[in-house]
Design a protein around this motif. Structure first.
Motif: not given
Length: 217
Positions: A112-115, A165-170, A181-184, A212-216
């Motif tokens: 997230e910090q884009r190091r 997870r359902d939200h980001y899948e849509q 990706r950045s939102r997840i 959590t694994a479902g989100l990743v």
């Protein structure tokens, strides 16, 4: 040297500054008869991947463990045997699962910090990459994944992760991976990471890891 994202994550979680950590390590060393004069610059070197000599790694664990209220080992701060050899622990058991969770949450924060310093770190591939993910999503039946921690994870938290997870899948289907990706990653840092460090029973912990694994994934 590779940046020590595990140590950075624990320092941030503990709320201590680099200068503060150096001072605490110096004082902890005095209790063992050591004369240490570390400053914030030394901590910066540790975060860049340098491993201090002698008993200092153990002192870092002692200081951070005391502030966090839980045991902290050398692997937790990125200074264990696997880090020294450049290997990855793929053994079964709660220790490897816990270590993978710590590494994952540390990398989410860095992502997230884009190091830029992480761009040069080689990606983990093959069995070393697949086995920890599989164990995270499917903890062995004989492994107790319960964890003491600040706050308690509830079934409502698990439901929230599944809904996300359902939200980001849509969102992925509508806008593609770049926008999603950045939102997840932000969600994982803000919502999932604190839950993974929270207190939970074995049964609830298994549901938490799967959600959590479902989100990743």
């Amino acid at each position: 040297m590779e940046p020590n994202v595990l140590l950075e994550s624990l320092i941030e979680e503990s709320g201590v500054s680099r200068a503060g950590l150096a001072g605490h390590v110096n004082r902890a060393g005095r209790s063992r008869g050591l004369s240490l004069r570390y400053e914030h610059t030394a901590v910066s070197r540790w975060l860049k991947g340098q491993r201090p000599r002698g008993q200092v790694p153990d002192l870092i664990c002692e200081v951070l463990g005391g502030r966090l209220g839980r045991p902290v080992g050398l692997d937790d701060i990125g200074m264990g045997a696997s880090a020294a050899s450049g290997g990855t622990d793929t053994g079964s058991g709660s220790g490897s699962l816990s270590g993978f969770v710590e590494r994952a949450t540390a990398l989410w924060r860095s992502d997230e910090q884009r190091r830029p310093d992480l761009a040069a770190v080689p990606a983990v591939t093959g069995t070393s990459a697949v086995m920890p993910v599989w164990e995270w999503e499917n903890p062995p039946e004989d492994t107790d994944v319960s964890r003491p921690g600040p706050g308690r994870v509830s079934p409502a938290d698990i439901a929230m992760l599944k809904a996300a997870r359902d939200h980001y899948e849509q969102m992925y289907r509508k806008t593609g991976g770049i926008a999603t990706r950045s939102r997840i990653v932000r969600f994982l840092n803000a919502e999932a990471a604190p839950l993974l460090r929270g207190g939970h029973s074995d049964a609830l912990g298994r549901s938490l890891h799967r959600a959590t694994a479902g989100l990743v994934a």
